[in-house]
Design an enzyme around this catalytic site. Structure first.
Site, mmCIF file in Angstrom:
data_model
loop_
_atom_site.group_PDB
_atom_site.id
_atom_site.type_symbol
_atom_site.label_atom_id
_atom_site.label_comp_id
_atom_site.label_asym_id
_atom_site.label_seq_id
_atom_site.Cartn_x
_atom_site.Cartn_y
_atom_site.Cartn_z
ATOM 1 N N LYS A 14 1.065 -0.765 0.168
ATOM 2 C CA LYS A 14 -0.727 0.112 0.414
ATOM 3 C C LYS A 14 0.551 1.737 -0.272
ATOM 4 O O LYS A 14 -0.180 2.228 -0.125
ATOM 5 C CB LYS A 14 -1.069 -0.132 1.090
ATOM 6 N N CYS A 15 1.902 1.506 0.413
ATOM 7 C CA CYS A 15 3.082 2.096 0.030
ATOM 8 C C CYS A 15 3.537 2.359 -1.097
ATOM 9 O O CYS A 15 4.354 1.239 -1.652
ATOM 10 C CB CYS A 15 4.275 1.725 1.300
#
Length: 127
Positions: free
Chosen positions: A11-12
């Site tokens: 998600k980063c």
């Protein structure tokens, strides 16, 4: 078996960019989604040692949990910081890339190039 491991949070965006950088260098890394499978106490200590940075550099200070748990206290020991990271894996900074050449926190992202075997060969050959 890959010689490159990335402790990754999909998600980063920085973590995704580091993964892309590793793959662009010709390596297919072992991907550890550390939120699902956090490194052990010994692994965190070894990673910190391999970075050459204090263990505190592996703590993600931008998380609300950082202040909530009082982790900004400079008197905390490495073991106390590791306890927090193991209990709350989101506190582990990312991405972390580990190779035979060492380990780097990918902040800034270019730091990852310092430990990528293929990037090191290119620098050595003058490419």
């Amino acid at each position: 078996m890959s010689t490159v491991t990335i402790y990754h949070n999909p998600k980063c965006s920085t973590s995704r960019n580091a993964l892309e950088m590793i793959r662009a260098s010709g390596e297919e890394p072992r991907i550890v989604e550390y939120l699902k499978n956090p490194p052990s106490r010994d692994e965190l200590k070894a990673i910190a040692k391999a970075t050459g940075e204090p263990l505190r550099a592996l703590v993600r200070t931008k998380q609300a949990e950082y202040l909530e748990q009082g982790l900004d206290n400079p008197a905390l020991t490495d073991d106390q910081l590791i306890d927090a990271m193991l209990a709350t894996p989101v506190l582990i900074n990312r991405p972390i890339v580990v190779t035979a050449l060492g380990a780097r926190l990918g902040r800034p992202l270019e730091k990852v190039l310092e430990v990528l075997p293929s990037a090191s060969r290119q620098v050595a050959s003058g490419a």
